[in-house]
Design a protein around this motif. Sequence first.
Motif, PDB file in Angstrom:
ATOM      1  N   SER A   1       0.823  -1.210   0.000  1.00 15.73           N
ATOM      2  CA  SER A   1       0.000   0.000   0.000  1.00 15.73           C
ATOM      3  C   SER A   1       0.861   1.267   0.000  1.00 15.73           C
ATOM      4  CB  SER A   1      -0.928   0.006   1.218  1.00 15.73           C
ATOM      5  OG  SER A   1      -0.164   0.047   2.420  1.00 15.73           O
ATOM      6  N   ARG A   2       0.209   2.391  -0.384  1.00 13.91           N
ATOM      7  CA  ARG A   2       0.832   3.718  -0.367  1.00 13.91           C
ATOM      8  C   ARG A   2       2.117   3.752  -1.202  1.00 13.91           C
ATOM      9  NH1 ARG A   2       2.623   5.005   4.494  1.00 13.91           N
ATOM     10  NH2 ARG A   2       2.363   2.928   5.389  1.00 13.91           N
ATOM     11  N   ASN A   3       1.976   3.302  -2.445  1.00 18.68           N
ATOM     12  CA  ASN A   3       3.048   3.404  -3.434  1.00 18.68           C
ATOM     13  C   ASN A   3       2.467   3.996  -4.717  1.00 18.68           C
ATOM     14  OD1 ASN A   3       5.787   2.226  -2.550  1.00 18.68           O
ATOM     15  ND2 ASN A   3       4.354   0.711  -1.732  1.00 18.68           N
ATOM     16  N   LYS A   4       3.098   3.742  -5.840  1.00 22.09           N
ATOM     17  CA  LYS A   4       2.608   4.219  -7.140  1.00 22.09           C
ATOM     18  C   LYS A   4       2.481   3.049  -8.103  1.00 22.09           C
ATOM     19  CE  LYS A   4       4.856   8.707  -6.409  1.00 22.09           C
ATOM     20  NZ  LYS A   4       5.905   9.650  -6.885  1.00 22.09           N
ATOM     21  N   ILE A   5       2.023   1.917  -7.564  1.00 23.90           N
ATOM     22  CA  ILE A   5       1.895   0.694  -8.360  1.00 23.90           C
ATOM     23  C   ILE A   5       0.730   0.837  -9.338  1.00 23.90           C
ATOM     24  CG2 ILE A   5       1.531  -1.805  -8.249  1.00 23.90           C
ATOM     25  CD1 ILE A   5       4.143  -1.050  -7.015  1.00 23.90           C
ATOM     26  N   GLN A   6       0.972   0.425 -10.590  1.00 28.27           N
ATOM     27  CA  GLN A   6      -0.045   0.551 -11.634  1.00 28.27           C
ATOM     28  C   GLN A   6      -0.469  -0.829 -12.137  1.00 28.27           C
ATOM     29  OE1 GLN A   6       2.400   3.103 -14.205  1.00 28.27           O
ATOM     30  NE2 GLN A   6       0.937   4.767 -13.830  1.00 28.27           N
ATOM     31  N   GLY A   7      -1.330  -0.805 -13.161  1.00 29.37           N
ATOM     32  CA  GLY A   7      -1.762  -2.050 -13.785  1.00 29.37           C
ATOM     33  C   GLY A   7      -2.889  -2.717 -13.027  1.00 29.37           C
ATOM     34  N   GLN A   8      -3.136  -3.963 -13.355  1.00 29.16           N
ATOM     35  CA  GLN A   8      -4.261  -4.692 -12.782  1.00 29.16           C
ATOM     36  C   GLN A   8      -3.819  -5.597 -11.632  1.00 29.16           C
ATOM     37  OE1 GLN A   8      -6.637  -6.616 -15.785  1.00 29.16           O
ATOM     38  NE2 GLN A   8      -6.842  -4.755 -17.002  1.00 29.16           N
ATOM     39  N   ILE A   9      -4.778  -5.973 -10.807  1.00 25.47           N
ATOM     40  CA  ILE A   9      -4.510  -6.918  -9.716  1.00 25.47           C
ATOM     41  C   ILE A   9      -4.451  -8.322 -10.314  1.00 25.47           C
ATOM     42  CG2 ILE A   9      -5.373  -7.875  -7.547  1.00 25.47           C
ATOM     43  CD1 ILE A   9      -6.931  -5.212  -7.195  1.00 25.47           C
ATOM     44  N   PRO A  10      -3.334  -9.046 -10.161  1.00 22.70           N
ATOM     45  CA  PRO A  10      -3.278 -10.408 -10.707  1.00 22.70           C
ATOM     46  C   PRO A  10      -4.311 -11.321 -10.044  1.00 22.70           C
ATOM     47  CG  PRO A  10      -1.078  -9.605 -10.095  1.00 22.70           C
ATOM     48  CD  PRO A  10      -2.072  -8.643  -9.528  1.00 22.70           C
ATOM     49  N   ALA A  11      -5.141 -11.965 -10.868  1.00 25.92           N
ATOM     50  CA  ALA A  11      -6.163 -12.872 -10.327  1.00 25.92           C
ATOM     51  C   ALA A  11      -5.529 -14.002  -9.529  1.00 25.92           C
ATOM     52  CB  ALA A  11      -7.003 -13.439 -11.470  1.00 25.92           C
ATOM     53  N   GLN A  12      -4.263 -14.341  -9.853  1.00 23.03           N
ATOM     54  CA  GLN A  12      -3.592 -15.453  -9.180  1.00 23.03           C
ATOM     55  C   GLN A  12      -3.428 -15.233  -7.675  1.00 23.03           C
ATOM     56  OE1 GLN A  12      -2.716 -13.952 -11.969  1.00 23.03           O
ATOM     57  NE2 GLN A  12      -1.630 -15.294 -13.416  1.00 23.03           N
ATOM     58  N   LEU A  13      -3.464 -13.976  -7.233  1.00 20.41           N
ATOM     59  CA  LEU A  13      -3.336 -13.699  -5.799  1.00 20.41           C
ATOM     60  C   LEU A  13      -4.475 -14.340  -5.010  1.00 20.41           C
ATOM     61  CD1 LEU A  13      -2.230  -9.931  -5.725  1.00 20.41           C
ATOM     62  CD2 LEU A  13      -0.804 -11.977  -5.742  1.00 20.41           C
ATOM     63  N   GLY A  14      -5.606 -14.521  -5.662  1.00 20.23           N
ATOM     64  CA  GLY A  14      -6.758 -15.132  -4.991  1.00 20.23           C
ATOM     65  C   GLY A  14      -6.617 -16.623  -4.779  1.00 20.23           C
ATOM     66  N   LYS A  15      -5.617 -17.243  -5.415  1.00 18.10           N
ATOM     67  CA  LYS A  15      -5.408 -18.686  -5.303  1.00 18.10           C
ATOM     68  C   LYS A  15      -4.346 -19.051  -4.275  1.00 18.10           C
ATOM     69  CE  LYS A  15      -8.056 -19.409  -9.013  1.00 18.10           C
ATOM     70  NZ  LYS A  15      -9.391 -20.019  -8.920  1.00 18.10           N
TER      71      LYS A  15
END
Length: 363
Positions: free
Chosen positions: A238-252
């Motif tokens: 959190s509290r950075n400048k990360i871009q792009g989409q959330i990888p769906a794989q994190l849910g696995k």
Amino acid sequence: MGIFSFNAIALAFLLAIISGAVNACPPSDREALLALSSSLKEPYLGIFDSWKGTDCCSNWYGISCDPTTHRVTDVSLRGESEDPILQKSGHSSSGYMTGTINPSICQLDRLTTLIIADWKGIAGEIPSCLASLPNLRVLDLIGNSLSGKIPDQIGNLQKLTVLNLADNKINGEIPSSIVQLSSLKHLDLSNNLLTGEVPANFGNLKMLSRALLSGNQLTGTIPISISNMNRLADLDISRNKIQGQIPAQLGKMKVLATLDLGSNMLTGEIPPAVLGSTGLGILNLSRNSLEGNIPDVFGPKSYFMALDLSFNNLKGPVPGSLSSAKFVGHLDLSHNHLCGTIPVGTPFDHLEASSFDSNDCLC
């Protein structure tokens, strides 16, 4: 007194001196510690007053030695603790120290633990030679004013299990060699000035259980390789400048319990696999630019102590399946573009109205 008994006493005295010298720490270890203390100023507690005499293994505050070799193995100086020396100072369990970390510390080549933490005023750079200490297991320098970069060769520390550099002023990029720390279990680089991207092969850290990178200026995207970390329980970018989409794989991920991606520049939709994860207990995706509907994927195994999706561009209804969740403690869907009727029943009957504030047409 006979000559024999006098000689016996003299011999015993001589043996005692020799034994004491043999059991003392080597002069080189003692000199390295004295050089360290000479670079540090600690005006209130007097902890370095105990660093006297020839044996740094005996009653030197914060110093521990190997009982067999008498080499220094632990340097543990923590400025915030319940230690009696901090209590009696009247400084409410908090010390203050200035100065720098002298590279002489690297002469302690049997060191397994180096803790110089929570002193607030210690500045300067992290000595790059620390990366050459072959036995180091714990490196904890949290809560100082250290600047400069993380040593490039940090990955040489193959036995390192804890790396905590949080709450400093460290800049530059996360060294690419960090992914070589095959024994690392706890990584905390939060609240610094780090830039650049999270290394793409960050997932090589197979033993890692906590990765805390929040409060920096990191850019780039979330590496998909993170989803290969089977022991990772806490991930906070959190509290950075990360871009792009959330990888769906994190849910696995099998043991991931806390996922905090709040206050970044993430876009795209929330992956259903992430919201539908039955292992996640704390999920913060707030203050991004996420869009689309909230996936209607909750069920009887959903157990969220905290679920924060506020300050995004989410639209559509509040998912009805939230009513079937086993538990939702804190829910925040405010400051989006949600519309429709707020479901009734658990957990909605105990939520504050502020959980739904500033949406387009919730009723």
